[in-house]
Write a protein that holds these residues in place. Structure first.
Motif, PDB file in Angstrom:
ATOM      1  N   UNK A  87       0.853  -1.199   0.000  1.00 56.61           N
ATOM      2  CA  UNK A  87       0.000   0.000   0.000  1.00 56.61           C
ATOM      3  C   UNK A  87       0.884   1.243   0.000  1.00 56.61           C
ATOM      4  N   UNK A  88       1.930   1.220   0.825  1.00 56.63           N
ATOM      5  CA  UNK A  88       2.852   2.361   0.829  1.00 56.63           C
ATOM      6  C   UNK A  88       3.428   2.602  -0.561  1.00 56.63           C
ATOM      7  N   UNK A  89       3.848   1.551  -1.244  1.00 54.85           N
ATOM      8  CA  UNK A  89       4.439   1.731  -2.577  1.00 54.85           C
ATOM      9  C   UNK A  89       3.414   2.282  -3.565  1.00 54.85           C
ATOM     10  N   UNK A  91       0.723   4.098  -2.821  1.00 58.20           N
ATOM     11  CA  UNK A  91       0.317   5.455  -2.467  1.00 58.20           C
ATOM     12  C   UNK A  91       1.418   6.474  -2.696  1.00 58.20           C
ATOM     13  N   UNK A  92       2.653   6.110  -2.390  1.00 64.93           N
ATOM     14  CA  UNK A  92       3.723   7.095  -2.575  1.00 64.93           C
ATOM     15  C   UNK A  92       3.950   7.369  -4.065  1.00 64.93           C
TER      16      UNK A  92
END
Lengths: 206, 206
Positions: A87-89, A91-92
């Motif tokens: 999710x971090x990848x 979203x960023x």
């Protein structure tokens, strides 16, 4: 099934990854183009919660904010990861793409050819290199931007690269500074539905 | 436990909701203020993936993009919803807040008092009314912005309202145009840890 309607201006801009995802997934929807002369009235009518487009009518609700809309349909149709790292990848990268649009969209709107050329010459290579690195970092860049399956991030980056470079005769910049991303675009276009959509959609007004 | 370090400029800006959430939750972290004169060297060093701050070192990784960072810590510490409808409400509000910052931060940086005053007079009331409506729509505005528990959205809006209005002598605007939001801010400040943090933090350089 209830109807789905996307309301946005007759441009690609911030709604295009949503349109691409829906077409790719084979979702029927009304693609309502709000003409600029109709916008002031609609804006003040309360139709859109924050007075902005795009707006997506889906599941009996009116969703606003392009990224929140994309995330909603990505979750609904299976293009959103569940692992917090993935999710971090997603979203960023999505936020990085937004940073790029925040610069390029006003440039395109103002239609200053010199400033646009300057962006392609001076800023685009770095942007492309950053996206290339992100792709390569994920399984050597041979498949998707995040994890082992198609995600919202792939639609975000496909939309960005295709609309900002490929259809604006800047494919060479992508080939030079982001060859793996160029291959990614070519692979994406092997989807018959996505290819049919981008080949048949009306040109963006900006 | 591994150390957590937040790298950002000595301003509130885009990192403050992350700082607030960590303090509220009682998480120990290093709040590293990067001085402006040190930034050009750091920017080109490759330290930050996209050449931007904030950057959060956590769980052995370097996370970038303020909203992706906030989302990551929100999930980690239990301030991110699981229901897709609630996620939509969190994300669309978070994106709306970003739209506001994209206008106000450049104004503040340029330090043009007249333009800043004009924003407070002409744009702020509408912004506040939109946030007020979102709060009221959720359980009459008596608790949180989304659902029945504290979420990332509450930190986003607390940071926005507190730093853009309350500490800039514009609390009256909030009381006038968003009375429920004003009450929300007061309730948030009953958290001893949050109150201790905002009372003791150094002033923002912008």
């Amino acid at each position: 099934m209830a109807e789905i309607t996307l309301h946005y201006f007759p441009i690609y801009g911030r709604a295009e990854p949503v349109r691409m995802l829906l077409h790719y997934h084979g979702v029927q929807f009304n693609d309502h183009h709000v003409q600029l002369q109709d916008w002031p009235g609609l804006k003040t009518s309360g139709f859109s919660e924050f007075g902005q487009l795009p707006l997506l009518e889906i599941d009996g609700r009116r969703l606003v904010q392009s990224k929140a809309i994309l995330r909603y349909v990505a979750e609904k149709y299976g293009y959103y990861p569940t692992d917090p790292r993935d999710i971090y990848f997603v979203e960023s990268l999505s936020d990085f793409k937004e940073d790029v649009l925040n610069v390029t969209m006003p440039l395109m709107f103002r239609g200053e050819a010199e400033a646009v050329d300057k962006w392609y010459q001076e800023s685009a290579p770095t942007v492309l290199q950053k996206i290339e690195r992100r792709l390569v970092r994920n399984e050597g860049g041979n498949k998707f931007f995040v994890g082992k399956s198609l995600s919202m991030a792939d639609f975000q980056i496909f939309g960005l690269i295709y609309d900002l470079f490929i259809i604006r005769n800047r494919a060479n910049l992508v080939q030079t500074h982001a060859p793996k991303v160029y291959d990614f675009i070519q692979r994406a276009l092997t989807s018959a539905r996505l290819k049919a959509y981008v080949d048949s959609r009306p040109p963006s007004h900006v």
